[in-house]
Enzyme design. Structure first.
Site, mmCIF file in Angstrom:
data_model
loop_
_atom_site.group_PDB
_atom_site.id
_atom_site.type_symbol
_atom_site.label_atom_id
_atom_site.label_comp_id
_atom_site.label_asym_id
_atom_site.label_seq_id
_atom_site.Cartn_x
_atom_site.Cartn_y
_atom_site.Cartn_z
ATOM 1 N N ARG A 226 0.988 -1.354 -0.281
ATOM 2 C CA ARG A 226 0.125 -0.239 -0.048
ATOM 3 C C ARG A 226 1.115 1.047 0.143
ATOM 4 O O ARG A 226 1.807 1.039 0.738
ATOM 5 C CB ARG A 226 -1.118 0.468 1.069
ATOM 6 C CG ARG A 226 -2.274 -0.584 1.087
ATOM 7 C CD ARG A 226 -3.125 -0.401 -0.188
ATOM 8 N NE ARG A 226 -4.249 -1.255 -0.139
ATOM 9 C CZ ARG A 226 -4.497 -2.359 -0.575
ATOM 10 N NH1 ARG A 226 -3.950 -2.573 -1.743
ATOM 11 N NH2 ARG A 226 -5.742 -2.944 -0.821
ATOM 12 N N HIS A 274 -1.191 0.191 -10.183
ATOM 13 C CA HIS A 274 -2.077 -1.028 -9.085
ATOM 14 C C HIS A 274 -2.898 -2.552 -9.495
ATOM 15 O O HIS A 274 -3.991 -2.963 -9.545
ATOM 16 C CB HIS A 274 -3.726 -0.595 -8.305
ATOM 17 C CG HIS A 274 -3.902 -0.801 -7.209
ATOM 18 N ND1 HIS A 274 -4.149 -0.266 -5.569
ATOM 19 C CD2 HIS A 274 -3.857 -2.456 -6.685
ATOM 20 C CE1 HIS A 274 -4.145 -0.929 -5.033
ATOM 21 N NE2 HIS A 274 -4.302 -2.674 -5.195
HETATM 22 P P1 NAP Z 1 -1.785 -10.937 5.716
HETATM 23 O O1 NAP Z 1 -1.732 -12.033 5.329
HETATM 24 O O2 NAP Z 1 -2.663 -9.955 6.136
HETATM 25 O O3 NAP Z 1 -0.537 -10.676 5.730
HETATM 26 C C1 NAP Z 1 0.052 -9.409 6.682
HETATM 27 C C2 NAP Z 1 1.138 -9.389 7.392
HETATM 28 O O4 NAP Z 1 1.907 -8.148 7.871
HETATM 29 C C3 NAP Z 1 1.790 -10.060 8.845
HETATM 30 O O5 NAP Z 1 2.710 -11.508 8.195
HETATM 31 C C4 NAP Z 1 1.011 -9.496 9.243
HETATM 32 O O6 NAP Z 1 1.643 -10.170 10.594
HETATM 33 C C5 NAP Z 1 2.460 -8.442 8.669
HETATM 34 N N1 NAP Z 1 1.832 -7.085 9.816
HETATM 35 C C6 NAP Z 1 1.092 -6.210 9.925
HETATM 36 N N2 NAP Z 1 1.434 -5.629 11.070
HETATM 37 C C7 NAP Z 1 2.501 -5.395 11.242
HETATM 38 C C8 NAP Z 1 3.404 -4.317 11.746
HETATM 39 N N3 NAP Z 1 3.227 -3.594 12.669
HETATM 40 N N4 NAP Z 1 4.864 -4.930 12.504
HETATM 41 C C9 NAP Z 1 5.477 -5.991 10.923
HETATM 42 N N5 NAP Z 1 4.335 -6.840 10.438
HETATM 43 C C10 NAP Z 1 2.630 -6.170 10.705
HETATM 44 O O7 NAP Z 1 -1.822 -10.183 4.476
HETATM 45 P P2 NAP Z 1 -2.004 -10.138 3.065
HETATM 46 O O8 NAP Z 1 -3.244 -11.583 1.831
HETATM 47 O O9 NAP Z 1 -0.256 -10.883 2.684
HETATM 48 O O10 NAP Z 1 -1.355 -8.825 2.106
HETATM 49 C C11 NAP Z 1 -0.969 -7.695 2.126
HETATM 50 C C12 NAP Z 1 -1.315 -6.704 1.630
HETATM 51 O O11 NAP Z 1 -1.277 -6.886 0.580
HETATM 52 C C13 NAP Z 1 -2.445 -6.045 1.672
HETATM 53 O O12 NAP Z 1 -3.034 -5.736 3.088
HETATM 54 C C14 NAP Z 1 -2.882 -5.018 0.546
HETATM 55 O O13 NAP Z 1 -3.247 -3.924 1.064
HETATM 56 C C15 NAP Z 1 -1.269 -5.151 -0.618
HETATM 57 N N6 NAP Z 1 -2.538 -6.343 -1.660
HETATM 58 C C16 NAP Z 1 -1.696 -5.727 -2.897
HETATM 59 C C17 NAP Z 1 -1.911 -6.200 -3.676
HETATM 60 C C18 NAP Z 1 -2.092 -5.121 -5.629
HETATM 61 O O14 NAP Z 1 -2.199 -5.439 -5.994
HETATM 62 N N7 NAP Z 1 -1.210 -4.102 -5.360
HETATM 63 C C19 NAP Z 1 -3.342 -6.920 -4.006
HETATM 64 C C20 NAP Z 1 -3.704 -7.777 -2.838
HETATM 65 C C21 NAP Z 1 -3.365 -7.511 -1.661
HETATM 66 P P3 NAP Z 1 1.406 -11.068 11.154
HETATM 67 O O15 NAP Z 1 1.621 -12.711 10.224
HETATM 68 O O16 NAP Z 1 2.734 -11.371 12.294
HETATM 69 O O17 NAP Z 1 0.617 -11.417 11.373
#
Ligand code: NAP
Length: 311
Positions: A226, A274
């Site tokens: 993001r 995006h």
């Molecule tokens: P997720 O499964 O919720 O994983 C988030 C990760 O970030 C987890 O490992 C979490 O730690 C870690 N995290 C969150 N807050 C943190 C902090 N303060 N310090 C350290 N680590 C932290 O999310 P996901 O499905 O992998 O997706 C990640 C992000 O990718 C989404 O939120 C979205 O913004 C982005 N995205 C972008 C696109 C695009 O097309 N550009 C598409 C899809 C998603 P824990 O494991 O300990 O909970």
């Protein structure tokens, strides 16, 4: 009892989702009805895109859950009218696979220095072989559904991968660090850093002047997470000083990226609109239907968002 499901997303999306959602819901054996226009007081579940017209959940008096079509929930989580469980999209077959392909492609572009040969108008014969993957440390910030999958693929290709998350993780052959103390460990000496964190108050500007200074000089930043994860002024300064040699950015504080944004014209920035990974209607519909089936059978919902953590 008939389960009533509202599809609340921009109206053009219904044409893409109607058939796959119907197929997936038929396969659950539930008695259901689904559509984009249903009386709010009859709705049990909302299949939701944050860009939908539905922003006030109060009229949905019998709502059991909101099933987000996107992985990111930052545009829904603070909605004070949302008082039921919220799930986010986790879809290995579609969304995750797409992100693995996009991240791997952009990591390899920079690792191999492909631009030097693709953009070579003078026809310069510059014989310089790139290092092997095992000499190119890659760090992934965020070890969730997407970060973990990218880490495994990059590791499989030979890159030494370090992953950072909030809680402790164990992933074969990936160095996992966590918490505030782990961030410096993750970033120090990294040659490529990939941001796959959610947008929360705790992750804003995680890449800033101080953290960028920890990277290997000339490192590459890849952000499909993001926009607010990056302090833009600090990144531009790091690009100008050579601390960062290139940034590939898919997400921005303002989208579409305004025409006068310096990222558009910076010679060491690649802007992608995006597109890193999209929710794919076929596989995503199966994820949604399975969650509704679980809920209707008294099982816990998968991929629940933790309102306190913000993701
Ligand atoms: P997720 O499964 O919720 O994983 C988030 C990760 O970030 C987890 O490992 C979490 O730690 C870690 N995290 C969150 N807050 C943190 C902090 N303060 N310090 C350290 N680590 C932290 O999310 P996901 O499905 O992998 O997706 C990640 C992000 O990718 C989404 O939120 C979205 O913004 C982005 N995205 C972008 C696109 C695009 O097309 N550009 C598409 C899809 C998603 P824990 O494991 O300990 O909970």
């Amino acid at each position: 009892m008939t389960v009533t499901i509202l599809f609340a997303a921009p109206s053009e999306d219904w044409a893409e989702y109607e058939a796959p959602l119907t197929d997936a819901l038929d396969a659950t054996g539930l008695d259901y009805r689904i559509g984009p226009d249903l009386a709010p007081e009859t709705v049990d579940y909302i299949v939701y895109a944050p860009s939908s017209k539905v922003q006030d959940f109060k009229p949905f008096t019998r709502l059991k859950a909101v099933l987000n079509l996107w992985a990111g929930v930052e545009k829904v989580i603070g909605n004070p009218t949302l008082t039921v469980p919220l799930t986010r999209m986790v879809d290995e077959e579609g969304l995750t696979q797409g992100m693995v392909e996009w991240v791997t492609g952009h990591v390899l572009r920079h690792h191999l220095g492909m631009d030097r040969h693709i953009v070579n108008p003078e026809g310069v014969w510059e014989h310089e072989a790139p290092p092997l993957a095992h000499d190119r440390p890659v760090t992934i910030l965020g070890m969730g559904a997407l970060g973990k999958a990218c880490a495994r693929t990059l590791r499989h290709l030979g890159f030494p991968v370090t992953g950072w998350s909030r809680s402790e993780k164990r992933i074969a052959n990936v160095k996992c660090v966590h918490g505030e103390a782990g961030l410096a460990q993750a970033l120090r000496g990294a040659q490529i850093v990939v941001l796959l964190l959610p947008e929360t108050p705790g992750t804003q500007n995680i890449l800033n002047a101080q953290s960028l200074a920890l990277l290997h000089r000339g490192a590459v930043v890849i952000n499909p997470g993001r926009g607010p994860l990056i302090d833009d002024a600090a990144l531009l300064a790091a690009l100008d000083s050579g601390q960062v040699s290139h940034a590939t950015l898919d997400v921005f504080r303002v989208e579409p990226l305004p025409g006068d944004d310096p990222y558009w014209t910076h010679p060491r920035v690649t802007v992608t609109p995006h597109v890193a990974s999209e929710t794919r209607p076929g596989s995503a519909s199966r994820v949604i239907a399975e969650n509704i089936r679980r809920s209707e059978n008294g099982m816990p919902l998968l991929h629940l968002v933790d309102p306190l953590a913000g993701y």
